[in-house]
Structures are given as C-alpha cells and as structure tokens.
Design an enzyme around this catalytic site. Structure first.
Site, PDB file in Angstrom:
ATOM      1  N   ASN A 113       1.833  20.000 -20.256  1.00 40.71           N
ATOM      2  CA  ASN A 113       1.621  19.152 -21.429  1.00 40.71           C
ATOM      3  C   ASN A 113       1.605  19.965 -22.723  1.00 40.71           C
ATOM      4  OD1 ASN A 113       1.426  16.780 -19.917  1.00 40.71           O
ATOM      5  ND2 ASN A 113      -0.731  17.186 -19.475  1.00 40.71           N
TER       6      ASN A 113
ATOM      7  N   ARG B 212      -1.692  22.259 -13.778  1.00 42.12           N
ATOM      8  CA  ARG B 212      -0.582  21.342 -14.101  1.00 42.12           C
ATOM      9  C   ARG B 212      -0.591  20.920 -15.571  1.00 42.12           C
ATOM     10  NH1 ARG B 212       2.050  16.356 -10.633  1.00 42.12           N
ATOM     11  NH2 ARG B 212       3.387  15.622 -12.321  1.00 42.12           N
TER      12      ARG B 212
ATOM     13  N   LYS C  30       4.100  11.714 -10.881  1.00 40.28           N
ATOM     14  CA  LYS C  30       3.273  10.901 -11.779  1.00 40.28           C
ATOM     15  C   LYS C  30       4.020   9.605 -12.028  1.00 40.28           C
ATOM     16  CE  LYS C  30       0.635  14.222 -14.488  1.00 40.28           C
ATOM     17  NZ  LYS C  30       0.429  14.798 -15.835  1.00 40.28           N
TER      18      LYS C  30
ATOM     19  N   HIS D 228       9.642  10.527 -27.448  1.00 42.80           N
ATOM     20  CA  HIS D 228       8.646  11.391 -26.811  1.00 42.80           C
ATOM     21  C   HIS D 228       9.003  12.884 -26.994  1.00 42.80           C
ATOM     22  CE1 HIS D 228       5.721  12.714 -23.844  1.00 42.80           C
ATOM     23  NE2 HIS D 228       6.686  13.332 -23.189  1.00 42.80           N
TER      24      HIS D 228
ATOM     25  N   GLU E 207      11.942  19.348 -23.705  1.00 41.63           N
ATOM     26  CA  GLU E 207      11.200  19.636 -22.467  1.00 41.63           C
ATOM     27  C   GLU E 207      11.769  20.889 -21.783  1.00 41.63           C
ATOM     28  OE1 GLU E 207       8.466  18.076 -21.658  1.00 41.63           O
ATOM     29  OE2 GLU E 207       8.572  16.133 -22.681  1.00 41.63           O
TER      30      GLU E 207
ATOM     31  N   HIS F 239       1.266  13.522 -28.957  1.00 34.01           N
ATOM     32  CA  HIS F 239       0.729  12.187 -28.672  1.00 34.01           C
ATOM     33  C   HIS F 239       0.239  11.523 -29.968  1.00 34.01           C
ATOM     34  CE1 HIS F 239      -1.118   9.196 -26.065  1.00 34.01           C
ATOM     35  NE2 HIS F 239      -2.173   9.241 -26.849  1.00 34.01           N
TER      36      HIS F 239
ATOM     37  N   ARG G 147       0.807  -1.234   0.000  1.00 32.13           N
ATOM     38  CA  ARG G 147       0.000   0.000   0.000  1.00 32.13           C
ATOM     39  C   ARG G 147       0.836   1.280   0.000  1.00 32.13           C
ATOM     40  NH1 ARG G 147      -2.743  -3.281   3.570  1.00 32.13           N
ATOM     41  NH2 ARG G 147      -4.525  -4.261   2.555  1.00 32.13           N
TER      42      ARG G 147
ATOM     43  N   LYS H  58       8.799  23.426 -12.759  1.00 32.92           N
ATOM     44  CA  LYS H  58       7.904  22.274 -12.540  1.00 32.92           C
ATOM     45  C   LYS H  58       7.471  22.224 -11.076  1.00 32.92           C
ATOM     46  CE  LYS H  58       6.667  17.641 -13.532  1.00 32.92           C
ATOM     47  NZ  LYS H  58       6.787  16.459 -14.343  1.00 32.92           N
TER      48      LYS H  58
ATOM     49  N   GLU I  64      -3.240  17.611 -10.980  1.00 35.44           N
ATOM     50  CA  GLU I  64      -3.690  18.063 -12.305  1.00 35.44           C
ATOM     51  C   GLU I  64      -5.198  18.271 -12.408  1.00 35.44           C
ATOM     52  OE1 GLU I  64      -1.348  16.541 -15.602  1.00 35.44           O
ATOM     53  OE2 GLU I  64      -3.078  16.787 -16.914  1.00 35.44           O
TER      54      GLU I  64
ATOM     55  N   HIS J 159       2.061  18.354 -26.049  1.00 33.15           N
ATOM     56  CA  HIS J 159       1.950  16.908 -25.850  1.00 33.15           C
ATOM     57  C   HIS J 159       0.716  16.300 -26.534  1.00 33.15           C
ATOM     58  CE1 HIS J 159       5.117  17.678 -23.030  1.00 33.15           C
ATOM     59  NE2 HIS J 159       5.123  16.470 -22.536  1.00 33.15           N
TER      60      HIS J 159
HETATM   61  P1  NAD Z   1      13.972   6.043 -21.358  1.00 31.89           P
HETATM   62  O1  NAD Z   1      13.768   5.883 -19.923  1.00 31.89           O
HETATM   63  O2  NAD Z   1      13.457   4.974 -22.262  1.00 31.89           O
HETATM   64  O3  NAD Z   1      15.520   6.254 -21.652  1.00 31.89           O
HETATM   65  C1  NAD Z   1      15.932   6.422 -22.994  1.00 31.89           C
HETATM   66  C2  NAD Z   1      17.067   5.438 -23.364  1.00 31.89           C
HETATM   67  O4  NAD Z   1      18.282   5.937 -22.813  1.00 31.89           O
HETATM   68  C3  NAD Z   1      16.900   4.045 -22.822  1.00 31.89           C
HETATM   69  O5  NAD Z   1      17.384   3.121 -23.766  1.00 31.89           O
HETATM   70  C4  NAD Z   1      17.782   4.044 -21.582  1.00 31.89           C
HETATM   71  O6  NAD Z   1      18.251   2.763 -21.220  1.00 31.89           O
HETATM   72  C5  NAD Z   1      18.902   4.919 -22.049  1.00 31.89           C
HETATM   73  N1  NAD Z   1      19.631   5.617 -20.983  1.00 31.89           N
HETATM   74  C6  NAD Z   1      19.110   6.212 -19.891  1.00 31.89           C
HETATM   75  N2  NAD Z   1      20.054   6.876 -19.235  1.00 31.89           N
HETATM   76  C7  NAD Z   1      21.199   6.678 -19.899  1.00 31.89           C
HETATM   77  C8  NAD Z   1      22.527   7.131 -19.716  1.00 31.89           C
HETATM   78  N3  NAD Z   1      22.834   7.969 -18.735  1.00 31.89           N
HETATM   79  N4  NAD Z   1      23.457   6.720 -20.598  1.00 31.89           N
HETATM   80  C9  NAD Z   1      23.137   5.914 -21.633  1.00 31.89           C
HETATM   81  N5  NAD Z   1      21.899   5.484 -21.885  1.00 31.89           N
HETATM   82  C10 NAD Z   1      20.941   5.862 -21.024  1.00 31.89           C
HETATM   83  O7  NAD Z   1      13.332   7.411 -21.905  1.00 31.89           O
HETATM   84  P2  NAD Z   1      13.084   8.842 -21.238  1.00 31.89           P
HETATM   85  O8  NAD Z   1      12.998   9.777 -22.372  1.00 31.89           O
HETATM   86  O9  NAD Z   1      13.988   9.129 -20.130  1.00 31.89           O
HETATM   87  O10 NAD Z   1      11.636   8.686 -20.601  1.00 31.89           O
HETATM   88  C11 NAD Z   1      10.507   8.452 -21.380  1.00 31.89           C
HETATM   89  C12 NAD Z   1       9.415   7.928 -20.487  1.00 31.89           C
HETATM   90  O11 NAD Z   1       9.133   8.912 -19.495  1.00 31.89           O
HETATM   91  C13 NAD Z   1       8.111   7.634 -21.178  1.00 31.89           C
HETATM   92  O12 NAD Z   1       7.654   6.376 -20.752  1.00 31.89           O
HETATM   93  C14 NAD Z   1       7.178   8.725 -20.693  1.00 31.89           C
HETATM   94  O13 NAD Z   1       5.844   8.303 -20.628  1.00 31.89           O
HETATM   95  C15 NAD Z   1       7.734   9.017 -19.349  1.00 31.89           C
HETATM   96  N6  NAD Z   1       7.448  10.367 -18.845  1.00 31.89           N
HETATM   97  C16 NAD Z   1       6.926  10.468 -17.603  1.00 31.89           C
HETATM   98  C17 NAD Z   1       6.679  11.726 -17.069  1.00 31.89           C
HETATM   99  C18 NAD Z   1       6.161  11.841 -15.669  1.00 31.89           C
HETATM  100  O14 NAD Z   1       5.830  12.948 -15.251  1.00 31.89           O
HETATM  101  N7  NAD Z   1       6.129  10.762 -14.925  1.00 31.89           N
HETATM  102  C19 NAD Z   1       6.951  12.879 -17.819  1.00 31.89           C
HETATM  103  C20 NAD Z   1       7.492  12.735 -19.092  1.00 31.89           C
HETATM  104  C21 NAD Z   1       7.735  11.464 -19.607  1.00 31.89           C
HETATM  105  N1  GLY Z   2       5.007  15.757 -17.541  1.00 31.02           N
HETATM  106  C1  GLY Z   2       3.786  16.383 -17.175  1.00 31.02           C
HETATM  107  C2  GLY Z   2       3.504  16.351 -15.721  1.00 31.02           C
HETATM  108  O1  GLY Z   2       4.299  15.897 -14.929  1.00 31.02           O
HETATM  109  O2  GLY Z   2       2.458  16.767 -15.331  1.00 31.02           O
END
Ligand code: NAD
Ligand code: GLY
Length: 366
Positions: free
Chosen positions: A250, A246, A148, A270, A190, A257, A126, A232, A242, A253
């Site tokens: 996006n 918030r 998130k 992304h 971003e 999307h 939990r 942020k 949100e 986005h």
């Molecule tokens: P990712 O986590 O897939 O990383 C991108 C690639 O880089 C992967 O292959 C990873 O293994 C590699 N990598 C990571 N760090 C590295 C490093 N230091 N050196 C070498 N390789 C490295 O992609 P991302 O762009 O970081 O994240 C995308 C994800 O984040 C999506 O799933 C998206 O939905 C999510 N996201 C979430 C939020 C949120 O608020 N929670 C906001 C934006 C995006």
């Molecule tokens: N990436 C958008 C949010 O965190 O709300």
C-alpha cells in the site's frame, strides 16, 4: 515478443491455495488448455459491457472448445457499480442457472470486475472457485493476484469483502492494446511501486525501459508484469491476510486514498492517486533521512517519464488528515504509514515524528 511463444508462469505459494499466474500473448484463446482440470465443467464468465464486445467471445469459445458449459453475464461498467447490489446480480444468475458448488466463476475485466467476482465466489454457497482473467495493467500487476476481494459501501471503499484466492490468473497482454491511455498509465504507477518498495534493480530496469513501457512494447510488458507478480507473490506468500508485511503493497495508498476520496471517485484514477501519494511518501522518507534528495529527485523524474502525476490537489493538510483517518490502515487509533527504509525497501510503521508527517502534508496539500 513472438506472439505464439509460451507464456511466462509465476507460482504463488500458499499451500493448498497455491496457484499459477500466466503472462503472455494470445492467452484468452489458450485459457482452457492452460487451466487443464482446474476449471470445472460449469463456468460463468462475468465481465462488463465495455469488455464483453472486445474479449468475451474469445474466452467463451476457448472454454466451449474444451467441452465446458459456459454462461456469460455482463455487468454495468464503473466503480460506482462495485456494490452489493451488483454482486446480487451474479448470485441471481447462479441461482437461476442452478449452478452448484462445483461451478467456477471467471472474472474477465479490470480490478472492479475482479474484486466483485472474487467476492461473489467467496460467498456463493459458502465459497466456490474462481479464475482471474485481468484486462487492465493495474489488474494484471496487482488486483488479480493475492485474493483480496470485495465491494464498496456508501460509507467507504472496499469495506465489505473477503480473502478468497483465485485458482489461476491468466494475464493476456494483448488485451492491453484497447486500454485507454490514462488507465494504462495508472497501471504503470503500480509497476513502479514494486521497484520503490522491494527491488532497486527493477527500478533501474524501469528507468532504462520507460519509453518502450509507455508504448506498450510486448516484451517489456511481459517483463514488467512478471516481475511485479513475482514481488506480489513473495509478499502475499509471507503474509496472506495482511497482519504486517503485506501492507507495504500500500505504499503511496494512504496519501492517495485522501486524494481519491476528496476528488470524488473517478476524478483521479486509483493509480494516479497512488502516484501522487508515492511522491508524498518519498518526500516524507527523505525528510526522515531514509532516502537522499538524489533518490527522491530520481524517483520523481521516473514517475514524470511515465507521465504520472506527482502533485496532489491542494485540498489542505487538515482535510487530507481527516480523509486518511478513515483509512483501513488505521490500527488501534494510530495511522500506520508505509515509508521507505531506503530506495528499494519499504517498511510499515506507526512510529514516526508527528511534526514531519504534518510538514509533509502541509507542503503537498497546502
Ligand atoms: P476498472 O476495472 O474500472 O477498469 C478501468 C476501465 O477500463 C473500465 O472502464 C473498464 O471497463 C475498462 N477496461 C478494462 N479492460 C479494458 C481493456 N482491455 N480494453 C478497454 N477497456 C478496458 O479499473 P482498474 O484500475 O482495473 O481497477 C480498479 C479497482 O481495482 C478498484 O476498485 C480498486 O479498489 C481495485 N483494486 C483491488 C486490488 C486488490 O488487491 N483486490 C488492488 C488494487 C486495486
Ligand atoms: N493491493 C494491495 C494488496 O493486495 O494487498
């Protein structure tokens, strides 16, 4: 930047869920010291098979030196593994290792790892604590902050999740040295987003520092990550779940999307899809008279300077509209859009002339 200089600290103010974000160099080695009593004695570091050989040992040793009992789990790498099935592997490890409620999960990786691990932390017994140690630029400026968490469902991205704030974020800029160029640039999208939506002077700064930023200059990175996290943090502190404000985070986005989904995840990163989506949102804001042609041209030039894509694939306006209809930002049947009121200030609205929206889609998606 002096490698051994003190990290920059940004605080996110959420009452009892407040936490610090540390930004700087050589922070993996200092993580236990930075966290102090925040991380409990039993830790599970969760990373992926790409990041494990690069950084896991440095982090693990730092905690072990501080007398923590540390286990490590490496998940497969890729958005396609951001699933409930992968999350179960974390639960299996926690149960097998008899971790209880005072265990702490540590997410070492990009947004995919951060989102999965945060969700596992939100649900195990939990809810247990977790720490974000983001290693992509996108994760350092966006996904590791704000709570998130979640995973994808075959029916859509991030459909299963929870709001669960980390206890701390440790962004070590040295990890960005190994990030592939495309991933790095996707993170810059971003960063520039924060300028468009909240801070014209930050936009000016990015313009003046585009070259060092592209080259991953350390002091430029610290400034860019710090200012992004400050913005942020301010937004999340006002609207954690949100209900309104918030959603400005996006910006680009909703259009993005459609691009990501049409191309199949992985074709467009992304951040790349967000960049092209922001080009559409900027154009629609211009059509509505909120920003000038000069503002729009300047914004596109900046994204090009950062080597970001500004033209979406010609998937057709109708298809784009269909894909945007699936977006979580659809509230009570109306597609809410994030548009600019002026350069440096965004608004979320479901009230806009439909013909202007359709003209924008037709112009860019064909
Ligand atoms: P990712 O986590 O897939 O990383 C991108 C690639 O880089 C992967 O292959 C990873 O293994 C590699 N990598 C990571 N760090 C590295 C490093 N230091 N050196 C070498 N390789 C490295 O992609 P991302 O762009 O970081 O994240 C995308 C994800 O984040 C999506 O799933 C998206 O939905 C999510 N996201 C979430 C939020 C949120 O608020 N929670 C906001 C934006 C995006
Ligand atoms: N990436 C958008 C949010 O965190 O709300």
């Amino acid at each position: 930047m002096n490698r051994a200089s003190e990290p920059t600290r940004i605080d996110i103010d959420l009452g009892e869920r407040s936490y610090p974000i540390y930004v700087g160099a050589q922070l993996l080695e200092r993580s236990a010291e930075l966290l102090g009593s925040v991380a409990t004695r039993d830790l599970l570091i969760v990373t992926n098979t790409t990041i494990e050989p690069l950084y896991a040992l440095r982090l693990k040793s730092a905690f072990e030196r501080a007398d923590r009992r540390v286990s490590l789990l490496a998940l497969p790498d890729g958005e396609q593994y951001k699933t409930l099935e992968t999350t179960s592997k974390i639960f299996d490890t926690l149960v097998a290792g008899r971790f209880n409620r005072d265990a702490t999960l540590v997410a070492l990786g990009g947004g995919v790892i951060g989102d999965i691990v945060g969700f596992a932390a939100a649900s195990y017994q939990r809810g247990i604590d977790f720490i974000q140690v983001p290693t992509t630029l996108l994760a350092q400026v966006d996904s590791s902050v704000g709570g998130k968490t979640g995973v994808n469902h075959p029916g859509g991205k991030n459909l299963i999740g929870a709001f669960h704030q980390p206890r701390a974020v440790i962004a070590d800029i040295e990890t960005l040295a190994t990030l592939p160029p495309r991933e790095y640039r996707a993170g810059l999208a971003e960063v520039v987003k924060y300028g468009f939506i909240c801070d014209l002077s930050f936009l000016d700064w990015i313009e003046s520092n585009a070259a060092p930023l592209r080259e991953r200059d350390a002091s430029s990175l610290v400034h860019a990550i710090r200012r992004s996290c400050e913005i942020k943090a301010e937004v999340v502190a006002q609207d954690e779940r949100e209900h309104g404000l918030r959603a400005i985070l996006n910006f680009g986005h909703t259009f993005g999307h459609a691009i990501e989904t049409a191309a199949g995840y992985g074709e467009w990163l992304h951040g790349e899809a967000v960049a092209a989506g922001m080009a559409l949102a900027l154009d629609m804001s211009r059509r509505l008279g909120a920003i000038t042609q000069g503002d729009a041209d300047r914004s596109l030039r900046l994204m090009q300077k950062l080597e970001l894509p500004i033209a979406p694939p010609r998937l057709g306006a109708r298809r784009a509209l269909e894909l945007m209809g699936m977006d979580k930002k659809v509230l009570k049947g109306q597609l809410r859009l994030v548009l600019l009121k002026r350069l440096g200030e965004a608004t979320v609205t479901a009230v806009y002339p439909r013909d202007v929206f359709e003209q924008t889609l037709a112009e860019h998606f064909g």
